[in-house]
Every structure is written in structure tokens, then in C-alpha cells.
Design a protein around this motif. Structure first.
Motif, PDB file in Angstrom:
ATOM      1  N   CYS A   2       0.844  -1.196   0.000  1.00 56.17           N
ATOM      2  CA  CYS A   2       0.000   0.000   0.000  1.00 56.17           C
ATOM      3  C   CYS A   2       0.882   1.249   0.000  1.00 56.17           C
ATOM      4  O   CYS A   2       1.743   1.394   0.853  1.00 56.17           O
ATOM      5  CB  CYS A   2      -0.911  -0.010   1.224  1.00 56.17           C
ATOM      6  SG  CYS A   2      -1.803   1.539   1.442  1.00 56.17           S
ATOM      7  N   HIS A   4       0.126   4.159   0.810  1.00 53.94           N
ATOM      8  CA  HIS A   4      -0.233   5.126   1.859  1.00 53.94           C
ATOM      9  C   HIS A   4       0.286   4.694   3.228  1.00 53.94           C
ATOM     10  O   HIS A   4       0.904   5.469   3.937  1.00 53.94           O
ATOM     11  CB  HIS A   4      -1.752   5.315   1.902  1.00 53.94           C
ATOM     12  CG  HIS A   4      -2.342   5.607   0.557  1.00 53.94           C
ATOM     13  ND1 HIS A   4      -2.193   6.817  -0.059  1.00 53.94           N
ATOM     14  CD2 HIS A   4      -3.033   4.826  -0.307  1.00 53.94           C
ATOM     15  CE1 HIS A   4      -2.785   6.780  -1.247  1.00 53.94           C
ATOM     16  NE2 HIS A   4      -3.303   5.576  -1.422  1.00 53.94           N
ATOM     17  N   CYS A   5       0.028   3.428   3.618  1.00 57.56           N
ATOM     18  CA  CYS A   5       0.455   2.996   4.957  1.00 57.56           C
ATOM     19  C   CYS A   5       1.536   1.921   4.887  1.00 57.56           C
ATOM     20  O   CYS A   5       1.960   1.419   5.930  1.00 57.56           O
ATOM     21  CB  CYS A   5      -0.740   2.494   5.760  1.00 57.56           C
ATOM     22  SG  CYS A   5      -1.430   0.961   5.120  1.00 57.56           S
ATOM     23  N   CYS A  31      -6.963  -1.073   0.401  1.00 58.16           N
ATOM     24  CA  CYS A  31      -6.225  -1.413   1.617  1.00 58.16           C
ATOM     25  C   CYS A  31      -7.197  -1.385   2.790  1.00 58.16           C
ATOM     26  O   CYS A  31      -7.802  -0.355   3.073  1.00 58.16           O
ATOM     27  CB  CYS A  31      -5.091  -0.426   1.823  1.00 58.16           C
ATOM     28  SG  CYS A  31      -4.252  -0.649   3.383  1.00 58.16           S
ATOM     29  N   CYS A  34      -5.912   1.152   5.938  1.00 56.50           N
ATOM     30  CA  CYS A  34      -6.080   2.609   5.916  1.00 56.50           C
ATOM     31  C   CYS A  34      -7.262   3.054   5.062  1.00 56.50           C
ATOM     32  O   CYS A  34      -7.488   4.246   4.896  1.00 56.50           O
ATOM     33  CB  CYS A  34      -4.796   3.281   5.442  1.00 56.50           C
ATOM     34  SG  CYS A  34      -4.391   2.928   3.737  1.00 56.50           S
TER      35      CYS A  34
END
Ligand SMILES: [Zn+2]
Length: 280
Positions: A2, A4-5, A31, A34
Motif C-alpha cells: 500500500c 499510503h500505509c 487497503c 487505511c
């Protein structure tokens, strides 16, 4: 993963979309950690590009000594379209070189030396340490760093740009670090008689052989890499350095189209090294 996280085990497939530029179906992911989405394109080198069909051609033209402007004119696109592709291509090429190094081990003969160039003006010289496998002439490692100007230019350089911090030691360290897993601990290294080499080499390869050869004068047709007649013990390296100089446009001439940014030169070296190792 992912974006983002950075989680890797909370991803599920969630639908597809057709990308507008070439109608290709792209998988989307969700995901669960998140609650954000991404697609299989997110980590790709051609993320958010539109003219993907020119990439193969641009890559080959880059590797055959063409300037960005020339490539733009040949293909018929804006020169920004070409310039924007340098860094993604280079990152891709770097990954390939790292992968090649991870899969290679126990190389027994390596030749290394430094090429010289400059950034924008001769008052800001650069060193490009380079290591090649002796028999296949594959580029195993390289780096780029700033060095101080020599001879009559030294005083002028300090006056105009201040004292330049010499990065020779740093880039030589980096060169041997890159070779660490590739070379056999008792590998046979060859180089010229530069006094900087033995100490640095010892720190990384304490059981290695190191042969130093007396530097020979350059042939007038090369810019230092091509040596005058007879047997050249550093041929693999000199030949590769001459190919690099011939095939990276910003190293071909001393005045037009010179390096303006050291990071861009490093990008071009990555692209050329990938191409060189493919064709050699
Ligand atoms: Zn996430």
C-alpha cells in the motif's frame, strides 16, 4: 504494498478500470488497514504517463548518444515529454543493476578506474569511478562525485565557486561497497597507479590481489580512454569508458550539451549501464 500505509497484508482486489491512453485494463486494490485505494500502475515506472508507446524508442535513443532535444525532434513530441522520462527510466535501470549484482557472485577479475568530466564548467570537475568485469566487460558498479580542480584552474575555481569538498573517497567507498557481494574475496583487481586505490580497496577486500599498471598516454582520437598501440592491460575498462563517452550525449563533447546537474548525469549512467549490459 500500500503506497499510503506501506502495509502488505491488508490488500484486496477491488475492480478494474481502463486507462484512457491505451485502453489497457488495470487492476485496482483496496487497503483494509487505511481504507485507501491504489492500482497495479501506482508503483510502475510509467505511472501517469500518457504516451507509453514511445518509451522503448526513447530508451534506445537515450542509450545511443542522442540529446533530449534530438530525441524529441526524431519522435515528434515536446522535449519536456522526453526530459520527464529520464528519472523513471534511470530508477528502473538501477533496480535492474542491483538485481544483476544480487544474482552475481564470485567474479574473479575486475578492472576499475575513474573517468573525469565536469559539471557545467571545467572549474567544477567530476570523477566517475567505474568497475567492469574483465572478460565480459559488463558494468558492475559506478558512481559520480565532485572533486577539486587541478593545476592552473584550481585557484580560479576556488575564487569563483569556493572550496569544493572532494568526494573522491566517498565515491570510491561506494564503488567497493557495491562490489562487495559480487566479487570473490580473493578477486584479482586491476587499475592504474592512482595512490587513492590501494588503501580503499584493502578496507573492503583484504584478501584480494591488486595489480596496478603504469598509465599510458592517450591516443589523440580518444578523450583519454583510448590508449596508444600495443597491449593494454586495462583494455576492458578503457573500452567501456570510451563507449560510455560515445553513448551518453552529455559526455561526447567538451563544450556543447554538457552536464548541468550531477544527479541527471547519474541517471544517464544508470540508463547506459543497463543498455550496455544487455548488448555486450
Ligand atoms: Zn494502506
Amino acid at each position: 504494498m500500500c503506497p499510503h500505509c506501506h502495509s502488505t497484508d491488508h490488500l484486496i482486489k477491488r475492480g478494474t478500470y481502463r486507462r484512457p491512453s491505451d485502453r489497457k485494463k488495470i487492476q485496482r486494490f483496496h487497503c483494509k488497514k487505511c481504507n485507501k485505494g491504489h492500482s497495479s500502475q501506482t508503483h510502475s515506472y510509467d505511472y501517469r504517463q500518457r504516451k507509453r508507446h514511445i518509451n522503448q524508442m526513447v530508451f534506445r535513443l537515450y542509450s545511443k548518444g542522442n540529446s533530449e532535444r534530438a530525441i524529441a525532434q526524431i519522435i515528434g513530441v515536446n522535449k519536456k515529454t522526453i526530459a520527464r522520462r529520464v528519472t523513471p527510466f534511470a530508477n528502473c535501470a538501477r533496480k535492474h543493476l542491483e538485481k544483476m549484482r544480487a544474482e552475481t557472485a564470485d567474479i574473479t577479475e575486475i578492472v576499475f578506474d575513474e573517468m573525469e568530466s565536469f559539471e557545467h564548467t571545467k572549474l567544477k570537475p567530476l570523477t566517475i569511478p567505474l568497475a567492469v568485469e574483465k572478460h565480459t566487460r559488463k558494468i558492475l558498479a559506478y558512481d559520480v562525485g565532485e572533486i577539486a580542480a587541478k593545476g592552473p584552474l584550481a585557484r580560479l575555481s576556488i575564487k569563483k565557486y569556493g572550496k569544493i569538498k572532494c568526494q573522491r573517497r566517498k565515491v570510491l567507498d561506494s564503488l567497493f561497497r557495491q562490489l562487495h557481494h559480487v566479487a570473490h574475496p580473493r578477486c584479482n583487481f586491476s587499475s592504474d597507479e592512482s595512490p587513492h586505490y590501494p588503501g580503499t580497496l584493502r578496507r573492503y577486500f583484504k584478501d584480494a590481489q591488486h595489480q596496478q599498471f603504469k598509465g599510458r598516454s592517450a591516443s589523440i582520437v580518444g578523450q583519454g580512454e583510448m590508449k596508444k598501440g600495443g597491449f593494454d592491460p586495462l583494455f576492458s575498462l578503457n573500452q567501456t569508458a570510451a563507449m560510455i563517452r560515445d553513448n551518453i550525449k552529455r559526455l561526447t563533447r567538451r563544450t556543447w550539451c554538457t552536464t548541468k546537474r550531477i544527479d541527471r548525469l547519474s541517471d544517464y549512467l544508470a540508463i547506459y549501464a543497463f543498455y550496455h549490459n544487455q548488448i555486450i
